[in-house]
Write an enzyme that holds these catalytic residues in place. Sequence first.
Site, PDB file in Angstrom:
ATOM      1  N   GLN A   1      42.527  45.546  58.014  1.00 39.18           N
ATOM      2  CA  GLN A   1      43.035  44.185  58.223  1.00 39.18           C
ATOM      3  C   GLN A   1      43.432  43.516  56.909  1.00 39.18           C
ATOM      4  O   GLN A   1      44.018  42.440  56.926  1.00 39.18           O
ATOM      5  CB  GLN A   1      41.972  43.331  58.943  1.00 39.18           C
ATOM      6  CG  GLN A   1      41.648  43.793  60.347  1.00 39.18           C
ATOM      7  CD  GLN A   1      42.749  43.492  61.370  1.00 39.18           C
ATOM      8  OE1 GLN A   1      43.751  42.833  61.067  1.00 39.18           O
ATOM      9  NE2 GLN A   1      42.581  43.990  62.570  1.00 39.18           N
TER      10      GLN A   1
ATOM     11  N   ALA B   1      43.741  54.301  61.633  1.00 43.40           N
ATOM     12  CA  ALA B   1      42.551  53.961  60.845  1.00 43.40           C
ATOM     13  C   ALA B   1      41.292  54.582  61.433  1.00 43.40           C
ATOM     14  O   ALA B   1      40.388  54.980  60.691  1.00 43.40           O
ATOM     15  CB  ALA B   1      42.398  52.441  60.742  1.00 43.40           C
TER      16      ALA B   1
ATOM     17  N   THR C   1      51.509  68.994  62.236  1.00 44.04           N
ATOM     18  CA  THR C   1      52.850  68.626  61.766  1.00 44.04           C
ATOM     19  C   THR C   1      52.921  67.130  61.482  1.00 44.04           C
ATOM     20  O   THR C   1      52.464  66.321  62.281  1.00 44.04           O
ATOM     21  CB  THR C   1      53.889  69.006  62.854  1.00 44.04           C
ATOM     22  OG1 THR C   1      53.782  70.409  63.080  1.00 44.04           O
ATOM     23  CG2 THR C   1      55.305  68.661  62.429  1.00 44.04           C
TER      24      THR C   1
ATOM     25  N   HIS D   1      50.021  49.853  62.237  1.00 44.03           N
ATOM     26  CA  HIS D   1      50.379  48.908  63.308  1.00 44.03           C
ATOM     27  C   HIS D   1      49.819  47.510  63.115  1.00 44.03           C
ATOM     28  O   HIS D   1      50.085  46.624  63.925  1.00 44.03           O
ATOM     29  CB  HIS D   1      50.006  49.483  64.683  1.00 44.03           C
ATOM     30  CG  HIS D   1      48.551  49.471  65.033  1.00 44.03           C
ATOM     31  ND1 HIS D   1      48.003  48.502  65.836  1.00 44.03           N
ATOM     32  CD2 HIS D   1      47.541  50.312  64.712  1.00 44.03           C
ATOM     33  CE1 HIS D   1      46.708  48.760  65.999  1.00 44.03           C
ATOM     34  NE2 HIS D   1      46.402  49.849  65.318  1.00 44.03           N
TER      35      HIS D   1
ATOM     36  N   ASN E   1      38.039  42.103  61.370  1.00 48.48           N
ATOM     37  CA  ASN E   1      39.116  41.947  62.346  1.00 48.48           C
ATOM     38  C   ASN E   1      38.916  40.760  63.278  1.00 48.48           C
ATOM     39  O   ASN E   1      39.871  40.182  63.765  1.00 48.48           O
ATOM     40  CB  ASN E   1      39.279  43.230  63.163  1.00 48.48           C
ATOM     41  CG  ASN E   1      37.977  43.809  63.625  1.00 48.48           C
ATOM     42  OD1 ASN E   1      37.072  44.035  62.825  1.00 48.48           O
ATOM     43  ND2 ASN E   1      37.851  44.042  64.921  1.00 48.48           N
TER      44      ASN E   1
ATOM     45  N   CYS F   1      39.585  46.024  70.568  1.00 51.28           N
ATOM     46  CA  CYS F   1      38.987  47.334  70.804  1.00 51.28           C
ATOM     47  C   CYS F   1      37.678  47.229  71.586  1.00 51.28           C
ATOM     48  O   CYS F   1      37.284  48.185  72.224  1.00 51.28           O
ATOM     49  CB  CYS F   1      38.701  48.018  69.482  1.00 51.28           C
ATOM     50  SG  CYS F   1      40.111  48.023  68.423  1.00 51.28           S
TER      51      CYS F   1
HETATM   52  N1  PLP Z   1      39.329  48.975  61.606  1.00 52.97           N
HETATM   53  C1  PLP Z   1      39.655  47.697  61.860  1.00 52.97           C
HETATM   54  C2  PLP Z   1      39.055  46.611  61.025  1.00 52.97           C
HETATM   55  C3  PLP Z   1      40.543  47.386  62.891  1.00 52.97           C
HETATM   56  O1  PLP Z   1      40.852  46.124  63.142  1.00 52.97           O
HETATM   57  C4  PLP Z   1      41.089  48.451  63.658  1.00 52.97           C
HETATM   58  C5  PLP Z   1      42.007  48.184  64.770  1.00 52.97           C
HETATM   59  O2  PLP Z   1      41.684  47.595  65.750  1.00 52.97           O
HETATM   60  C6  PLP Z   1      40.725  49.771  63.349  1.00 52.97           C
HETATM   61  C7  PLP Z   1      39.839  49.987  62.314  1.00 52.97           C
HETATM   62  C8  PLP Z   1      41.269  50.933  64.115  1.00 52.97           C
HETATM   63  O3  PLP Z   1      42.615  51.159  63.773  1.00 52.97           O
HETATM   64  P1  PLP Z   1      43.524  52.165  64.595  1.00 52.97           P
HETATM   65  O4  PLP Z   1      43.972  51.400  65.798  1.00 52.97           O
HETATM   66  O5  PLP Z   1      44.673  52.487  63.695  1.00 52.97           O
HETATM   67  O6  PLP Z   1      42.731  53.355  64.920  1.00 52.97           O
END
Ligand code: PLP
Length: 388
Positions: free
Chosen positions: A181, A73, A240, A201, A153, A326
């Site tokens: 989410q 994402a 790829t 994931h 999130n 994150c």
């Molecule tokens: N956006 C939201 C709302 C998320 O919760 C996350 C993941 O933590 C992401 C973006 C980023 O996703 P990715 O881990 O696939 O880069």
Amino acid sequence: MKLPIYLDYNATTPVDQRVVEKMLPFFTQHFGNASSKGHAFGWAAAEAVQQAREQMASALQAQPEEVYFTGGATESINTAIKGVAATYARKGNHIITVRTEHKAVLEACQHLEKQGCEVTYLNVNSAGLIDLGELEAALTDRTILVCVMWANNETGVIQPISDSAMLAKSKDALFMTDGTQALGKVPVSVENIDLFACTAHKLFGPKGIGAMYIRKKNPRVRVIPLIHGGSQEDGKRAGTLNVPGIVGFGAATEMAISDMENESSRLLTLRDGFEQAVTGALSGVQVNGKEAPRLPHVSNIAFEGVTSANLVSQIRELAVSTGSACSTGTGKPSHVLKAMGLSDETAYSSLRISLGRFTTEEEMQFAAEKIVSSVRRLRDSHVVTNHF
Ligand code: PLP
């Protein structure tokens, strides 16, 4: 019941065994490069990618050729925001987003600000919701993109996406949403949405594979790629293709959607039961975002007089989060909770619990009891550090 109990499904999810089974042949047997047009190995890989693209399109109510696979994402979001800023620079340089967005959106916007873009960061109210009047007032003729996340999130708060998208459309601005989410958890559709980002994931698929929806008609949205190289993904994302990952993403999405109704009501019952148990047993407890529509499996709770860091150290049997996975490690209070008007103290005393496919009633009862007894113990001890 096995310990520790995983209650951090918003950070990531295990890959569902059924998804693993679908992926496995694409590591060894059908290992071809999906771009190899001249032999059966390539055809098998390309066919599997096409099937996954159709699965994603069906989940989003889009056309398969509007779905592009990425590395997650974060990459989808960066491609969308930076791609629109570059391609529509002649129309304008104004972007509107929200203070509670994921860092992938906020950092991409801040990067563009350094390059001369103007970014408006919408406020949220104490429930975590944007004000549509504020969005409408912020739109100008120079606005090229409005970016509002579908569901948060950290709190699970669901924004008024359809109304926001209509407002953007009325001013001829593109509308993008981070659906990371939301996909597979609540009904989503790209009707009136121009760009949508998601990742595997978070819905029992593998890590390192994401997707973006980019509208092809009414209007046809143009972005420039972040990664240059081969002409994969219609020139929007070179490299790829990760065929096993793509197959896993398609299968995981299809599974999540097909069981979404049952699963979301099961999780809602467990989540609400947990919140009732905790708020019933303890005073000085606040559920963040409770007044807003929320994802059924997320609970963000503040415990007066206790820091979540201390609490987490007392509940090692539970894998929970003190903030978004994150942004933990920055030492700062959650920007999401701060934007909702929480004090630093309350933000620091907040815990995120996120349930998922493998969460049981027994686990949630254990989690509630463990949290209640640990909060009581911390409050009775001298580790008390804050009040609200
Ligand atoms: N956006 C939201 C709302 C998320 O919760 C996350 C993941 O933590 C992401 C973006 C980023 O996703 P990715 O881990 O696939 O880069």
